[in-house]
Each structure stands twice: as C-alpha cells, then as structure tokens.
Motif scaffolding. Structure first.
Motif, PDB file in Angstrom:
ATOM      1  N   ASP A 351       0.844  -1.200   0.000  1.00 11.93           N
ATOM      2  CA  ASP A 351       0.000   0.000   0.000  1.00 11.93           C
ATOM      3  C   ASP A 351       0.885   1.258   0.000  1.00 11.93           C
ATOM      4  OD1 ASP A 351      -2.310   1.365  -0.015  1.00 11.93           O
ATOM      5  OD2 ASP A 351      -2.967   0.814   2.013  1.00 11.93           O
ATOM      6  N   PRO A 352       1.690   1.430  -1.073  1.00  6.62           N
ATOM      7  CA  PRO A 352       2.796   2.406  -1.026  1.00  6.62           C
ATOM      8  C   PRO A 352       2.371   3.859  -0.873  1.00  6.62           C
ATOM      9  CG  PRO A 352       2.510   1.559  -3.255  1.00  6.62           C
ATOM     10  CD  PRO A 352       1.621   0.740  -2.367  1.00  6.62           C
ATOM     11  N   PHE A 353       1.131   4.195  -1.239  1.00  9.39           N
ATOM     12  CA  PHE A 353       0.737   5.611  -1.154  1.00  9.39           C
ATOM     13  C   PHE A 353      -0.006   5.938   0.145  1.00  9.39           C
ATOM     14  CE2 PHE A 353       1.239   4.602  -5.648  1.00  9.39           C
ATOM     15  CZ  PHE A 353       2.278   5.480  -5.932  1.00  9.39           C
ATOM     16  N   ALA A 354      -0.140   4.914   1.015  1.00 11.22           N
ATOM     17  CA  ALA A 354      -0.803   5.162   2.303  1.00 11.22           C
ATOM     18  C   ALA A 354       0.218   5.637   3.333  1.00 11.22           C
ATOM     19  CB  ALA A 354      -1.474   3.877   2.793  1.00 11.22           C
ATOM     20  N   PHE A 355      -0.216   6.520   4.231  1.00 11.02           N
ATOM     21  CA  PHE A 355       0.647   7.027   5.314  1.00 11.02           C
ATOM     22  C   PHE A 355       0.504   6.058   6.490  1.00 11.02           C
ATOM     23  CE2 PHE A 355       1.173  10.163   8.942  1.00 11.02           C
ATOM     24  CZ  PHE A 355       2.543  10.329   8.758  1.00 11.02           C
ATOM     25  N   ARG A 356       1.481   5.155   6.618  1.00  9.94           N
ATOM     26  CA  ARG A 356       1.374   4.096   7.642  1.00  9.94           C
ATOM     27  C   ARG A 356       2.696   3.951   8.374  1.00  9.94           C
ATOM     28  NH1 ARG A 356      -0.234  -1.129   5.039  1.00  9.94           N
ATOM     29  NH2 ARG A 356       1.424  -1.737   6.452  1.00  9.94           N
ATOM     30  N   PRO A 357       2.951   4.800   9.375  1.00  6.21           N
ATOM     31  CA  PRO A 357       4.234   4.738  10.089  1.00  6.21           C
ATOM     32  C   PRO A 357       4.512   3.357  10.668  1.00  6.21           C
ATOM     33  CG  PRO A 357       2.982   6.670  10.759  1.00  6.21           C
ATOM     34  CD  PRO A 357       2.068   5.865   9.893  1.00  6.21           C
ATOM     35  N   GLU A 358       3.450   2.578  10.945  1.00  3.61           N
ATOM     36  CA  GLU A 358       3.624   1.249  11.548  1.00  3.61           C
ATOM     37  C   GLU A 358       4.599   0.398  10.742  1.00  3.61           C
ATOM     38  OE1 GLU A 358       0.862   2.877  11.277  1.00  3.61           O
ATOM     39  OE2 GLU A 358       0.187   3.000  13.367  1.00  3.61           O
ATOM     40  N   ARG A 359       4.646   0.625   9.433  1.00  2.00           N
ATOM     41  CA  ARG A 359       5.516  -0.231   8.603  1.00  2.00           C
ATOM     42  C   ARG A 359       6.977  -0.130   9.074  1.00  2.00           C
ATOM     43  NH1 ARG A 359       3.958   0.612   3.402  1.00  2.00           N
ATOM     44  NH2 ARG A 359       2.664   2.464   3.551  1.00  2.00           N
ATOM     45  N   PHE A 360       7.339   1.032   9.628  1.00  2.00           N
ATOM     46  CA  PHE A 360       8.731   1.196  10.070  1.00  2.00           C
ATOM     47  C   PHE A 360       8.940   0.775  11.522  1.00  2.00           C
ATOM     48  CE2 PHE A 360       8.873   4.324   6.454  1.00  2.00           C
ATOM     49  CZ  PHE A 360       9.714   3.552   5.674  1.00  2.00           C
ATOM     50  N   LEU A 361       7.865   0.388  12.204  1.00  2.00           N
ATOM     51  CA  LEU A 361       8.055  -0.192  13.533  1.00  2.00           C
ATOM     52  C   LEU A 361       8.545  -1.619  13.366  1.00  2.00           C
ATOM     53  CD1 LEU A 361       4.838   1.005  15.402  1.00  2.00           C
ATOM     54  CD2 LEU A 361       7.161   1.921  15.606  1.00  2.00           C
ATOM     55  N   GLU A 362       8.037  -2.278  12.302  1.00  2.00           N
ATOM     56  CA  GLU A 362       8.440  -3.672  12.066  1.00  2.00           C
ATOM     57  C   GLU A 362       9.802  -3.723  11.391  1.00  2.00           C
ATOM     58  OE1 GLU A 362       4.963  -4.425   9.775  1.00  2.00           O
ATOM     59  OE2 GLU A 362       3.822  -3.834  11.557  1.00  2.00           O
ATOM     60  N   ASN A 363       9.992  -2.924  10.349  1.00  2.00           N
ATOM     61  CA  ASN A 363      11.251  -2.946   9.585  1.00  2.00           C
ATOM     62  C   ASN A 363      11.784  -1.537   9.452  1.00  2.00           C
ATOM     63  OD1 ASN A 363      10.913  -5.767   8.713  1.00  2.00           O
ATOM     64  ND2 ASN A 363       9.156  -4.898   7.636  1.00  2.00           N
ATOM     65  N   PRO A 364      12.976  -1.264   9.948  1.00  2.00           N
ATOM     66  CA  PRO A 364      13.512   0.092   9.779  1.00  2.00           C
ATOM     67  C   PRO A 364      13.776   0.379   8.294  1.00  2.00           C
ATOM     68  CG  PRO A 364      15.154  -1.376  10.759  1.00  2.00           C
ATOM     69  CD  PRO A 364      13.893  -2.171  10.626  1.00  2.00           C
ATOM     70  N   PRO A 365      13.839   1.649   7.921  1.00  2.00           N
ATOM     71  CA  PRO A 365      14.080   1.992   6.514  1.00  2.00           C
ATOM     72  C   PRO A 365      15.348   1.323   5.969  1.00  2.00           C
ATOM     73  CG  PRO A 365      13.606   3.961   7.804  1.00  2.00           C
ATOM     74  CD  PRO A 365      13.712   2.837   8.775  1.00  2.00           C
ATOM     75  N   ALA A 366      15.281   0.851   4.735  1.00  2.00           N
ATOM     76  CA  ALA A 366      16.446   0.167   4.143  1.00  2.00           C
ATOM     77  C   ALA A 366      17.259   1.149   3.292  1.00  2.00           C
ATOM     78  CB  ALA A 366      15.964  -1.003   3.289  1.00  2.00           C
ATOM     79  N   THR A 367      18.571   0.920   3.272  1.00  3.97           N
ATOM     80  CA  THR A 367      19.505   1.916   2.717  1.00  3.97           C
ATOM     81  C   THR A 367      19.179   2.360   1.287  1.00  3.97           C
ATOM     82  OG1 THR A 367      21.153   0.802   4.031  1.00  3.97           O
ATOM     83  CG2 THR A 367      21.982   2.400   2.446  1.00  3.97           C
ATOM     84  N   TYR A 368      18.819   1.427   0.395  1.00  7.52           N
ATOM     85  CA  TYR A 368      18.654   1.831  -1.009  1.00  7.52           C
ATOM     86  C   TYR A 368      17.205   1.846  -1.485  1.00  7.52           C
ATOM     87  CZ  TYR A 368      23.648   1.371  -0.788  1.00  7.52           C
ATOM     88  OH  TYR A 368      24.962   1.512  -0.410  1.00  7.52           O
ATOM     89  N   SER A 369      16.254   1.595  -0.569  1.00 12.20           N
ATOM     90  CA  SER A 369      14.851   1.710  -0.997  1.00 12.20           C
ATOM     91  C   SER A 369      14.125   2.795  -0.192  1.00 12.20           C
ATOM     92  CB  SER A 369      14.123   0.370  -0.902  1.00 12.20           C
ATOM     93  OG  SER A 369      14.359  -0.228   0.333  1.00 12.20           O
ATOM     94  N   TRP A 370      14.844   3.446   0.686  1.00 13.15           N
ATOM     95  CA  TRP A 370      14.319   4.625   1.414  1.00 13.15           C
ATOM     96  C   TRP A 370      15.428   5.662   1.325  1.00 13.15           C
ATOM     97  CZ3 TRP A 370      15.960   7.439   5.751  1.00 13.15           C
ATOM     98  CH2 TRP A 370      15.011   8.274   6.359  1.00 13.15           C
ATOM     99  N   ILE A 371      15.283   6.615   0.405  1.00 15.08           N
ATOM    100  CA  ILE A 371      16.446   7.463   0.099  1.00 15.08           C
ATOM    101  C   ILE A 371      16.140   8.967   0.144  1.00 15.08           C
ATOM    102  CG2 ILE A 371      17.801   5.758  -1.195  1.00 15.08           C
ATOM    103  CD1 ILE A 371      16.604   7.041  -3.786  1.00 15.08           C
ATOM    104  N   PRO A 372      15.381   9.443   1.141  1.00 14.84           N
ATOM    105  CA  PRO A 372      15.119  10.889   1.168  1.00 14.84           C
ATOM    106  C   PRO A 372      16.382  11.718   1.360  1.00 14.84           C
ATOM    107  CG  PRO A 372      14.400   9.854   3.215  1.00 14.84           C
ATOM    108  CD  PRO A 372      14.762   8.744   2.273  1.00 14.84           C
ATOM    109  N   PHE A 373      17.452  11.092   1.860  1.00 13.59           N
ATOM    110  CA  PHE A 373      18.708  11.820   2.074  1.00 13.59           C
ATOM    111  C   PHE A 373      19.772  11.422   1.055  1.00 13.59           C
ATOM    112  CE2 PHE A 373      16.780  11.766   6.419  1.00 13.59           C
ATOM    113  CZ  PHE A 373      16.667  13.148   6.595  1.00 13.59           C
ATOM    114  N   GLY A 374      19.374  10.858  -0.099  1.00 15.65           N
ATOM    115  CA  GLY A 374      20.371  10.416  -1.070  1.00 15.65           C
ATOM    116  C   GLY A 374      21.138   9.224  -0.532  1.00 15.65           C
ATOM    117  N   GLY A 375      22.418   9.093  -0.961  1.00 24.08           N
ATOM    118  CA  GLY A 375      23.139   7.915  -0.481  1.00 24.08           C
ATOM    119  C   GLY A 375      24.616   7.920  -0.807  1.00 24.08           C
ATOM    120  N   GLY A 376      25.299   6.892  -0.273  1.00 22.99           N
ATOM    121  CA  GLY A 376      26.718   6.698  -0.535  1.00 22.99           C
ATOM    122  C   GLY A 376      27.560   7.789   0.086  1.00 22.99           C
TER     123      GLY A 376
END
Ligand code: HEM
Length: 448
Positions: A351-376
């Motif tokens: 449900d990618p367009f839903a605002f569901r913070p719970e998803r990050f309680l189970e799994n923290p953001p992953a380095t290359y699929s959550w990139i609001p701060f860019g990377g490397g």
C-alpha cells in the motif's frame, strides 16, 4: 556501446515544463510507461538524464567510487554556495571536507541543540492565531532559520542576529522564487547570469556579516568550548594539519544554511499535512508522546520522508560504466534516482501511497529503498540533525497545540527551488493551545 533507456518523447521544453509544474505526475507517468529506468531531457542540458527507481540499480550507483556530480547541481548552486562548498566539490577534495565536517554532525552532538530548537518552536507557537486558518510552512521556516543561526552559525549577538535574519530571509526568498530555475536556464542559454546576479548581490551582504562572526570566533580563546558548528569547523583540521580558511568557512556555512533550512522546514510542513489528514495516526502519536515513547515519532518521521521526499533527485555523472541486472549505462551518463518513485515502489512497500508509520516499527528503513537523504559518500551530512530537529519540533508542538487541517484534502507538491513543497503551505487551524508541559531533562529527541 550501450543505449540509454527509453523515456518521454516530448521536446526538452515540454518535459521541463511538466517537471517544473507537476513533477510527481511527470515521474509517475514515465514509470507507468517505461518502468524502472527511463531517460528524460531537460532544457539547458546537453545530454539526457536517466532516472532510476530500482534499489539494486541505486545501490550500484551510490556505491560507485568514481562518479562525479551532474552539471545541474553545480551551475545552479555555485554562485550562491561558493566554489569550495562540500555540496559541490568532487573526488578527494570532497572527501576531505566530509571527513572534516562529519564529527560536528554526529548524532550524539545533537543533544546540545535541543534547547535551541525547543525555544525557537515555543516562540513560534506563541505567535499562532487561534480559530482561524494559517499556513504552517512559513512558521517552520522561521524555526529552522533560527536553529541554523544559533546552532550552526552560533550567532549570539542580538544585533548581528537581526541583521543576518533579514538578509537571509531576502536571499532565501529570492532563491525560492518559482520561476528561478527556468530563469537560470534561459539566462544560461544566453550566456548571462540572469537571476543569479541579484542573488550574488544579496550574498555579498550576508558574507560581510558571516566574516564578522568568523573573525570573532578566531579571536575567541574559548571558542573550543562553544557548541555551535562554526566553532567546531574553525577548530577542525585536515589530515595535513591545516584548517579551513575564512573564505571556505563562509562557503560551508552558506551550504549548511541552504541545504538545511528549507529542506527541514518543508519536511515538517509535510509531516503536519500527513498527520492532520490521518487522525488515527495523529491520535496514536499524541498518546505515545504523552507516555514519553519516541519510537512511533521516529516511525512517523521516516514515513513522512518516504511519502513526501523533499528533495526529488540526488544524481551523479557516471565515472565508469554502471551495471545493474539488465541495465548498462556508459561512463559519462547523468543518472539520478527518482527519490519519490523509489520510496513508493509497490514491491517494497505494501500500500505504497498510504501514510502508515507502523511499517517502520516492524522494519527500519532500508539503505537503497528509502532514500530521502540520497546515499553513498554524498549522503546528506545533516540527516541526523534534520531528524533530530523534526523530533523536537513535533514533540513540542503536538502536546501543546490541538491542530486541525484547514483544507479537506492533503496538499499537492509544488516545486520551490530544489524542493518539493506543499502547494498551499499546509494550512492549519489552531483549536486549543495548552501551556508547555514541564520537561524532564532526558529528552524525547535523544540523538540517533
Ligand atoms: C529533511 C531535511 C533534509 C533533507 C530531505 C535533505 C536531503 C539531502 C539530499 C537528498 C542530499 C543529496 C545527497 C546525495 O547527493 O546523495 C543532501 C545533501 C546534503 N545535505 Fe541535506 N537534507 C536535509 C537536511 C539537511 C540539514 C539540516 C543539513 C545541515 C545543517 C544538511 C546538509 C547537507 C549537506 C552538507 C549535503 C551535501 C553532502 C555531500 O555532498 O557530501 N541537510 N541533503
């Protein structure tokens, strides 16, 4: 010779207008038509830019050591930030600056700024009207500007602070003008400076005040005990034992202002917009904050940055061929992750367009699929600072203020300089204001 992925076929002028006016719709329609990688052409650029959203391709891009910056970042920002800005240097020079500056942004150091952020937020809350709509984005800008002035520049002289505040607001307003990007592109085609000329003049005024601040710091025998970032940068040394000279310090201060002020304010405005349009999530956050638990607050911030990334692109010019699955891109290609497309992939996020913070309680953001701060090796230097500041602002505002959305529907994204920002500034209504709670010393925003 590898060919670039297909992409929109309209002229560069049309693609540029679509990108400037409806950036998310432009990227979304290209994803639907062309998939994970596509090439776009923007006016003023000789070569196409390849946009990516597959985390494997992004990993390949961000772990490459010899990539450079795409020309878009440098020509638009150099007149404002200066030639030695960490945001604009490349290769060895860039890494040396990062190494020198990183300790000042370490998560643990952020605690020192908690009072600055809380006080700036309290001051701003006290100006909010009750019972009638107002835009919260300008308020967030006022807070983040104050935080940069105090925590980064370390300004303590009230008069100098007032001068700098006025000058910076003027400068930042100029750089946020909606037509700026097009103006700069057109002027560049004509070989002129265009809007950058006025920005240069305003910058000279800011530079003069910053020079005073730097001189004062150099002369202060107790500068080493001060906690602001400028004092730490004055004391920091490169590997060869030398430090930054005054001109370079000024470039880095301007960089931190420009990179850190509007971005954090906008991320906060989006977070309020999402919370106020998702009352269940807001209620849970308020209840967790009342119990002194910050885990959900962190998840809310991660989710807001996922769904409303403030900076849409963080690209590179390939220094060597890039390989990721079937994708092969030749050296010299300009490539950027589309941050929003990456953060909203259906195969990564249910449900990618839903605002569901719970998803990050189970799994923290992953380095290359959550990139609001860019990377490397160019990942945002101020990421911990920004998340910390957001935690303090939210955990100050929400217990004191009952806010409601003034508009029925969530905001659309509009471009403001390099950011994607809520079109109407997130209009809210303050329904009830409570006195600030007495705070225990142990902060809710303890550093990441
Ligand atoms: C929510 C707020 C913020 C967002 C979304 C954000 C986002 C970004 C992005 C996408 C980049 C480019 C990364 C890349 O090319 O891979 C970047 C770079 C940078 N940001 Fe932030 N930023 C934020 C806040 C801040 C703050 C508060 C500061 C400092 C006070 C800061 C300082 C920098 C610097 C110095 C760079 C350049 C890093 C380099 O090139 O090595 N940012 N930021």
């Amino acid at each position: 010779m590898a060919t670039l992925p297909a992409g929109p076929t309209e002229s560069p002028a049309i693609q540029t207008v679509r990108w400037v006016v409806r950036p998310l719709a432009f990227m979304e329609s290209a994803r639907r038509r062309y998939g994970d990688a596509f090439s776009v052409r923007f006016m003023g650029f000789e070569s196409p830019m390849v946009m990516l959203s597959d985390p494997e391709a992004i990993r390949a891009l961000y772990t490459g050591r010899d990539h450079r910056l795409p020309p878009g970042r440098t020509f638009a920002l150099r007149p404002l930030l200066g030639a030695r800005s960490v945001l604009l240097l490349e290769g060895r020079e860039h890494l040396d600056r990062r190494r020198l500056m990183l300790p000042a942004f370490h998560g643990e150091r952020m605690r020192a700024y908690e009072t600055v952020v809380r006080e700036a937020t309290e001051r701003e809350i006290s100006t909010w009207p009750t019972g009638r709509p107002f835009a919260i984005h300008p308020s967030m800008q006022a807070i983040t500007l104050e935080v940069i002035l105090r925590a980064v520049f370390g300004v303590s002289d009230e008069q100098r602070g007032a001068r700098l505040r006025t000058l910076l607001r003027d400068l930042l307003d100029q750089t946020a003008a909606p037509g700026l990007q097009l103006g700069v592109l057109l002027a560049r085609r004509l070989g002129r400076l265009g809007p950058l000329e006025r920005i240069g003049a305003l910058r000279a005024g800011v530079d003069a005040v910053l020079a005073e601040e730097i001189a004062e710091r150099r002369a202060d025998p107790h500068a080493g005990e001060r906690e602001d970032i400028l004092s730490q940068l004055v004391a920091a040394r490169f590997e060869d034992g030398s430090g930054m000279d005054d001109e370079e310090l000024r470039d880095q201060l301007m960089t931190l202002l420009v990179a850190g002020h509007e971005t954090t304010a906008t991320a906060l405005a989006w977070t309020f917009d999402l919370l106020l349009h998702n009352p269940g999530t807001l209620a849970r956050l308020q209840s967790e904050l009342a119990h002194g638990d910050e885990e959900y607050l962190r998840a809310v911030i991660s989710e807001a940055l996922r769904l409303r990334p403030v900076v849409p692109l963080a690209g590179r010019r390939l220094g060597s061929e890039l390989h990721a699955g079937d994708l092969v891109l030749p050296a010299g290609t300009d490539v950027t992750p589309s941050i929003w497309l990456t953060n909203t992939r259906a195969d990564t996020y249910a449900d990618p367009f839903a605002f569901r913070p719970e998803r990050f309680l189970e799994n923290p953001p992953a380095t290359y699929s959550w990139i609001p701060f860019g990377g490397g090796s160019r990942r945002c230097l101020g990421a911990s600072f920004a998340e910390f500041e957001m935690r303090i602002v939210l955990s100050t505002v929400l217990p004191e203020c009952t806010l409601a959305a003034a508009r029925e529907r969530p905001e659309h994204a509009a471009r403001r300089n390099v950011t994607l920002s809520p079109r109407h500034g997130t209009r809210v209504i303050l329904q009830v204001r409570r006195p600030a709670p007495r705070r225990a010393r142990e902060p809710v925003g303890s550093a990441a």
